[in-house]
Design a protein around this motif. Structure first.
Motif, PDB file in Angstrom:
ATOM      1  N   ASN A   1       0.860  -1.191   0.000  1.00 55.87           N
ATOM      2  CA  ASN A   1       0.000   0.000   0.000  1.00 55.87           C
ATOM      3  C   ASN A   1       0.891   1.234   0.000  1.00 55.87           C
ATOM      4  O   ASN A   1       1.759   1.369   0.868  1.00 55.87           O
ATOM      5  CB  ASN A   1      -0.897   0.015   1.235  1.00 55.87           C
TER       6      ASN A   1
ATOM      7  N   LEU B   1       1.472   5.521  -0.404  1.00 49.96           N
ATOM      8  CA  LEU B   1       0.928   6.883  -0.303  1.00 49.96           C
ATOM      9  C   LEU B   1       1.921   7.839  -0.947  1.00 49.96           C
ATOM     10  O   LEU B   1       3.105   7.829  -0.612  1.00 49.96           O
ATOM     11  CB  LEU B   1       0.733   7.256   1.174  1.00 49.96           C
TER      12      LEU B   1
ATOM     13  N   CYS C   1       2.398  -2.818  -6.509  1.00 54.12           N
ATOM     14  CA  CYS C   1       1.498  -1.826  -5.906  1.00 54.12           C
ATOM     15  C   CYS C   1       0.085  -2.417  -5.820  1.00 54.12           C
ATOM     16  O   CYS C   1      -0.567  -2.639  -6.831  1.00 54.12           O
ATOM     17  CB  CYS C   1       1.498  -0.554  -6.744  1.00 54.12           C
TER      18      CYS C   1
ATOM     19  N   VAL D   1      -1.373   7.148   7.778  1.00 50.72           N
ATOM     20  CA  VAL D   1      -0.587   5.976   7.393  1.00 50.72           C
ATOM     21  C   VAL D   1      -0.935   4.784   8.281  1.00 50.72           C
ATOM     22  O   VAL D   1      -1.076   3.644   7.810  1.00 50.72           O
ATOM     23  CB  VAL D   1       0.920   6.333   7.468  1.00 50.72           C
TER      24      VAL D   1
ATOM     25  N   GLU E   1      -4.645   3.599   7.515  1.00 47.18           N
ATOM     26  CA  GLU E   1      -4.851   2.999   6.193  1.00 47.18           C
ATOM     27  C   GLU E   1      -3.844   1.881   5.897  1.00 47.18           C
ATOM     28  O   GLU E   1      -3.791   1.397   4.760  1.00 47.18           O
ATOM     29  CB  GLU E   1      -4.755   4.081   5.111  1.00 47.18           C
TER      30      GLU E   1
ATOM     31  N   ILE F   1      -0.627   1.889   5.391  1.00 42.98           N
ATOM     32  CA  ILE F   1       0.272   2.237   4.278  1.00 42.98           C
ATOM     33  C   ILE F   1       1.661   1.658   4.566  1.00 42.98           C
ATOM     34  O   ILE F   1       2.179   1.775   5.678  1.00 42.98           O
ATOM     35  CB  ILE F   1       0.360   3.776   4.125  1.00 42.98           C
ATOM     36  N   ASP F   2       2.283   1.045   3.535  1.00 44.24           N
ATOM     37  CA  ASP F   2       3.597   0.427   3.693  1.00 44.24           C
ATOM     38  C   ASP F   2       4.746   1.329   3.258  1.00 44.24           C
ATOM     39  O   ASP F   2       5.881   1.136   3.658  1.00 44.24           O
ATOM     40  CB  ASP F   2       3.685  -0.861   2.858  1.00 44.24           C
TER      41      ASP F   2
ATOM     42  N   VAL G   1       5.721   5.458   1.826  1.00 45.18           N
ATOM     43  CA  VAL G   1       5.315   6.835   1.525  1.00 45.18           C
ATOM     44  C   VAL G   1       6.361   7.484   0.620  1.00 45.18           C
ATOM     45  O   VAL G   1       7.566   7.422   0.902  1.00 45.18           O
ATOM     46  CB  VAL G   1       5.158   7.677   2.813  1.00 45.18           C
TER      47      VAL G   1
END
Ligand code: AMP
Ligand code: GLY
Length: 422
Positions: A2, A4, A25, A58, A61, A63-64, A66
């Motif tokens: 994931n 961002l 992705c 982050v 959600e 998120i892995d 950024v």
């Protein structure tokens, strides 16, 4: 994975476009994004200068990874806060982002690294600055020390112009950015941009580009954020690129590490090339906009692997899979730009343009209203194409430009003229 991406311009649209081509992705969110990005990825309303809010997002959600687009969140320490929270992030710390945020800092690094750059003086009061100008004569370059949205550089043709710029800067014309001033030797030559990824230790070149900063044909008129770009930059030959790595970029990275502030992310070196020798004009701690658009067009899906390798400190193992190709981007801007410009014009013809690995319209300053795309920024669209030659890329890009109906906009018709005439 994931992912961002932080930012909202054409640069971030092209990053999103490249990242999405990589099967790694799973999910892509762009904050805050724009109307073009919303066509290919999720957009999230998020204040990207608020590190706490970004970390919270982050977490929430899952998120892995950024990827930070612009310099402002980097200078504000957003990458630091993410790393402290254990998040994988592409982009330098606030301390390392000083390479863009302070011109005096960069000059001191160049001194320590013995990197070739313009001779300079650094001043905190107008009288001393003017005495330096009087001694050096004109032309001479007066720069506000801090981030000034690309407007803090005055090329003074006469001593009187330089003195006026000094008064403006110390008088607060650039806010806090002008509290300190750097005055530089005016360098002649041809400018080009060199992009390298850095992981704190190793450096990996990922491409060269040239942009057109002036608004008018033949590179005349006021400065802009960039009216178009192309990659590669023929002036930056392999030999000159090697020299820039050996004499400027690697010594800079070594000095940053020696100071305990290793640099991780993309480093954008603005170089002045004369008689086969590069000198540093400036560093930026992010991808150029619109240079990123042509780099992403050429790199495609591998851009994600390369940025991830930089963030993980694994650049020694990374390789760029080069294609022998060329890319060009033409900026469509709103009438009036870079001064006060028109807003709200409806843009037509976009739906009929095929998007592919060789052509793409990246959005810079657009908003969707009632299902229609309207122009809301100064630089509105980045019409980008790839080809076997620069002429082929240019032909494709301008064919797209001609198919877009943007009555409130204009573009330069001569992007790439230097490279195309050779
Ligand atoms: P900067 O914001 O430092 O990139 O400066 C903007 C532009 O001003 C550069 O891209 C160059 O075209 C020009 N410039 C900056 N410094 C110098 C210099 N020392 N000599 C000649 N041109 C310069
Ligand atoms: N195109 C110039 C910049 O991004 O700074």
């Amino acid at each position: 994975m994931n992912i961002l991406i932080l930012g909202s311009g054409g640069r971030e649209h092209s990053l999103a476009w490249a990242v999405l081509q990589n099967p790694k992705c799973d999910r892509l969110v762009v904050a805050p994004g724009n109307a073009g990005i919303a066509l290919i990825a999720e957009c999230a309303a998020l204040d990207i200068l608020d590190a706490g809010a970004v970390v919270e997002f982050v977490d929430a959600e899952a998120i892995d990874f950024v990827i930070v687009g612009p310099e402002a969140p980097l200078a504000a320490g957003v990458a630091d806060r993410l790393r402290d929270a254990g998040v994988l992030v592409f982009g330098p710390s606030a301390a390392a982002a000083q390479l863009e945020a302070s011109k005096a800092f960069t000059k001191s690094i160049c001194d320590a690294a013995q990197a070739p750059t313009a001779a300079y003086g650094h001043f905190t009061d107008a009288a001393a600055a003017k005495a330096y100008v009087a001694a050096q004569g004109a032309p001479i370059v007066v720069k506000a020390d801090g981030l000034a949205a690309g407007k803090g550089v005055i090329i003074a043709g006469t001593v009187a112009e330089a003195d006026a710029a000094i008064d403006d800067m110390f008088g607060g014309a650039f806010g806090g950015a002008g509290a300190e001033v750097v005055i530089e030797e005016f360098m002649t030559g041809e400018e080009a941009s060199f992009f390298v990824l850095c992981d704190g230790t190793d450096v990996l070149p990922i491409g060269t580009a040239q942009d057109h900063k002036r608004v008018g044909a033949g590179d005349t008129g006021p400065n802009t954020g960039g009216m178009g770009a192309y990659s590669p930059a023929p002036v930056l030959t392999d030999a000159i690129a090697e020299r820039a790595l050996d004499d400027i970029i690697r010594p800079t990275m070594q000095e940053m590490a020696r100071r305990g502030t290793p640099y991780q992310g993309v480093l954008y070196a603005g170089l002045m090339i004369e008689n086969g020798a590069p000198r540093l004009v400036e560093y930026n701690v992010r991808f150029g906009d619109p240079e990123c658009q042509v780099l992403m067009m050429r790199l495609g899906a591998q851009a994600l692997d390369l940025m991830q390798a930089a963030a993980e400190g694994e650049l020694t193992r990374a390789r760029v899979n080069w294609a022998d190709d060329h890319a060009m981007t033409v900026v469509l801007a709103a009438n009036g730009y870079p001064g006060a410009y028109d807003k709200g014009a409806v843009i037509g013809g976009l739906d009929d343009l095929p998007a592919s690995s060789t052509q793409m319209v990246f959005h810079a300053g657009t908003t969707a209203r009632d299902g229609r795309i309207t122009a809301t920024g100064g630089r509105v669209l980045n019409v980008t194409a790839r080809g076997a030659s620069l002429a082929e890329a240019a032909g494709r890009a301008y064919d797209m430009v001609d198919a877009i109906d943007f009555p409130g906009g204009f573009c330069r018709r001569d992007i790439g003229w230097r490279a195309l005439k050779d």
